[in-house]
Design a protein around this motif. Structure first.
Motif, PDB file in Angstrom:
ATOM      1  N   SER A 169     -13.489  20.753 -22.808  1.00 48.65           N
ATOM      2  CA  SER A 169     -14.642  20.129 -23.467  1.00 48.65           C
ATOM      3  C   SER A 169     -14.661  18.624 -23.215  1.00 48.65           C
ATOM      4  N   GLN A 213     -20.476  23.789 -27.327  1.00 50.04           N
ATOM      5  CA  GLN A 213     -19.991  25.014 -27.929  1.00 50.04           C
ATOM      6  C   GLN A 213     -20.702  25.211 -29.272  1.00 50.04           C
ATOM      7  N   ASP A 245     -20.649  24.940 -22.481  1.00 47.73           N
ATOM      8  CA  ASP A 245     -19.295  24.982 -23.040  1.00 47.73           C
ATOM      9  C   ASP A 245     -19.123  26.278 -23.827  1.00 47.73           C
ATOM     10  N   GLU A 246     -18.366  27.182 -23.280  1.00 43.48           N
ATOM     11  CA  GLU A 246     -18.079  28.483 -23.897  1.00 43.48           C
ATOM     12  C   GLU A 246     -19.335  29.095 -24.508  1.00 43.48           C
TER      13      GLU A 246
HETATM   14 MG   LIG Z   1     -13.540  23.276 -26.079  1.00 46.02          MG
END
Ligand SMILES: [Mg+2]
Ligand SMILES: Nc1ncnc2c1ncn2[C@@H]1O[C@H](COP(=O)(O)OP(=O)(O)O)[C@@H](O)[C@H]1O
Lengths: 275, 286
Positions: free
Chosen positions: B47, B90, B168-169
């Motif tokens: 991240s 995320q 992000d994810e």
């Molecule tokens: Mg992360």
């Protein structure tokens, strides 16, 4: 960024001061503050300074952390100093324009500044060496007698520890949402006050939503574990005094005794020499 | 067009007791039109890395160049960069704030200075692209399911028409169906629009199926930077840092170690199946 704001910042280290029972540190800080305001005279301040420096040395917290706490109240210190300097009646020392500085004023200002500085450094030392959880534990246990007269001590302590726990979480959340909106082109800095206020909406709405969501989750989790207030609740790490705590209490009372003794010696000497 | 990272370091809470170096000497080059997977254990710096790519975080040391321009130059247009490099955080559903989904997706384009009408057109396109059904457009975003909210949030970034999108994810906390749908949609976008995609994940299986290049992060450093085959060849080293290669990689290596004539390069179930059938056919011939 916003993360740099620190509230009651804990400095992790393994020192005798860190290992003390929080009740000792709470009472110690209280006694120290009282001693600063009750006692007068040069010798008393030297003793207070020695006590403080010794405690800081033992705690292994770098001195720069103490000074950080002072920065926050610089304005307050300046104002207090100026008021004392100019508004105290007495023997004139220097005067210019409409201002007169008296000997008493200069003395009062110096005293007040030293007191404030010691007070802030002393309390910072406590918060730097005690985690918020320990602090509320200590407070709960010290105030426990009050629950006999109906004060909800446990509930207050619980609210305090939850609030303290949530401060860093919400700061982090604010940082995250701010960045996410900045990635979508939001601008939190430029524009006049109305524009800035309006720019806060994309930050505040998600922040409130998330605060409520977290509060809900926490309440649910506490209920799922059968939390029903303080009655009958035991602690995983119950506070109990150890040898070091008794030693610390002894040192504290020695300090207090020395302060009181100094006071009598000081008044006696002043009377003797007519200071 | 490319992004180049040159010896990027990042330190959190520098000069305090909590100091932590999250990026160590990262060198990368991301070319136009690539589909890249960034994988690594939790806390490996994924991240942190991607927030450098659109200038939200400033490297403690090192340089970042977008299309050859130094983004840390004093007069570099940072907001311009943010509309070219879209970043989906995320749990992006936590950033929704408008009263309707449509308005929320318009937020980015409006910030870019587009008119209401143009922003609306962009929002339609983006919402269509993430596959959200049209009757939902004027509902409150807070009434949606988790997977739907996430699509809205992704649309919110897509609507800015970035040249590159970083996610992000994007599948964290979704069920397998929601996960596959979102990943398929991202892959489709990459194919149809030719947009550069950086996909952060900690699941090898997710990544292996779609990307052309994998960057493995470990404790702030780039551990591997190669094609999926090239990375999964090191499956033992990956295991040592808490990652796992796709299950088929293990299967194929196991077979080959037992003396069967099988290639070990396949990384998805489909290609592994072909490989094994090929092996069986060749065995039969003998
Ligand atoms: Mg992360
Ligand atoms: N805001 C922050 N402040 C301090 N440390 C952080 C912060 N964010 C992440 N870290 C630390 O930096 C490291 C890398 O984190 P991160 O980039 O979030 O990893 P990942 O996304 O791969 O899980 C971790 O050790 C994490 O604890």
């Amino acid at each position: 960024m916003i993360r740099d704001i620190t509230i009651g910042q804990y400095y992790p280290a393994n020192s005798p001061v860190h290992r003390l029972d929080p009740r000792v540190k709470l009472l110690g800080t209280l006694i120290y503050i009282i001693s600063l305001f009750v006692f007068k005279g040069f010798a008393a301040f030297v003793l207070a300074a020695i006590f403080l420096v010794a405690a800081i040395k033992i705690s292994r917290v770098p001195f720069s952390y103490m000074v950080k706490g002072l920065k926050a109240i610089v304005v307050l210190m300046v104002i207090t100093g100026l008021f004392n300097l100019f508004l105290t009646q007495g023997t004139p020392w220097v005067s210019f324009w409409v201002f007169t500085v008296t000997y008493e004023g200069a003395e009062n200002a110096a005293l007040m500044l030293i007191r404030l500085a010691f007070l802030i450094i002393g309390t910072s030392l406590m918060t730097l060496t005690t985690t918020p959880n320990q602090l509320t534990d200590g407070l709960e246990k010290s105030l426990h007698p009050l629950s006999k007269i109906g004060v909800p001590v446990h509930e207050i302590a619980m609210m305090m520890s939850i609030a303290l726990r949530f401060i860093p979480i919400l700061i982090e959340e604010t940082d995250k949402i701010m960045k996410a909106q900045m990635a979508r082109g939001a601008d939190f800095e430029s524009g006049n006050i109305f524009r800035k206020a309006k720019a806060m909406i994309p930050l505040l709405v998600p922040l409130f939503v998330s605060a409520f969501r977290r509060a809900n989750d926490l309440a649910m989790a506490m209920e799922a574990r059968c939390y029903n207030g303080g009655t009958g609740r035991t602690k995983m790490k119950p506070l109990c005094y150890k040898r070091q705590d008794y030693i610390a209490y002894a040192v504290l009372f020695l300090y207090l005794a020395a302060m009181i003794a100094l006071r009598f010696v000081w008044t006696y000497l002043s009377a003797l020499f007519g200071w | 067009m490319s992004i180049i990272l040159n010896k990027v370091n990042y330190v959190y809470s520098a000069g305090t007791a909590y100091e932590i170096q999250a990026l160590k000497n990262v060198n990368l080059k991301i070319e136009d039109g690539e589909f890249i997977g960034v994988i690594g254990h939790t806390g490996s710096g994924k991240s942190t890395l991607i927030q450098h790519l659109n200038g939200l975080m400033r490297a403690t040391s090192g340089g970042i160049y977008y299309n050859g321009e130094d983004i840390y130059d004093k007069d570099y247009d940072m907001r311009g960069l943010r509309s070219k490099v879209g970043l989906v955080f995320q749990y992006p559903e936590h950033q929704l704030f408008e009263t309707t989904i449509f308005d929320d997706v318009c937020f980015g384009p409006l910030n870019q200075g587009l008119s209401k009408k143009e922003a609306g057109v962009r929002a339609f396109e983006a919402l269509n692209c993430v596959g959200l059904s049209e009757e939902l457009y004027y509902q409150s975003p807070f009434d949606l399911s988790g997977g739907q909210k996430r699509r809205v949030a992704i649309a919110g970034v897509l609507a800015m028409k970035p040249e590159m999108i970083i996610l992000d994810e994007p599948t964290a906390g979704l069920d397998p169906k929601g996960r596959d749908e979102i990943l398929d949609q991202i892959a489709k976008m990459h194919k149809e629009r030719g947009i550069t995609v950086v996909l952060v994940s900690h699941s090898m299986e997710d990544v292996a199926k779609y990307v052309g290049r994998i960057i493995v992060m470990n404790q702030g450093e780039v551990m591997f930077d190669d094609t999926p085959n090239g990375v999964f060849r090191h499956y033992r080293e990956l295991e040592a840092v808490g990652l796992a290669a796709p299950a088929v990689t293990y299967l194929l290596h196991e077979l080959s170690e037992r003396g069967l004539p099988v290639g070990t390069e396949a990384t998805t179930v489909e290609t592994a199946k072909k490989e094994i059938l090929k092996m069986l056919a060749s065995l039969e011939k003998r």
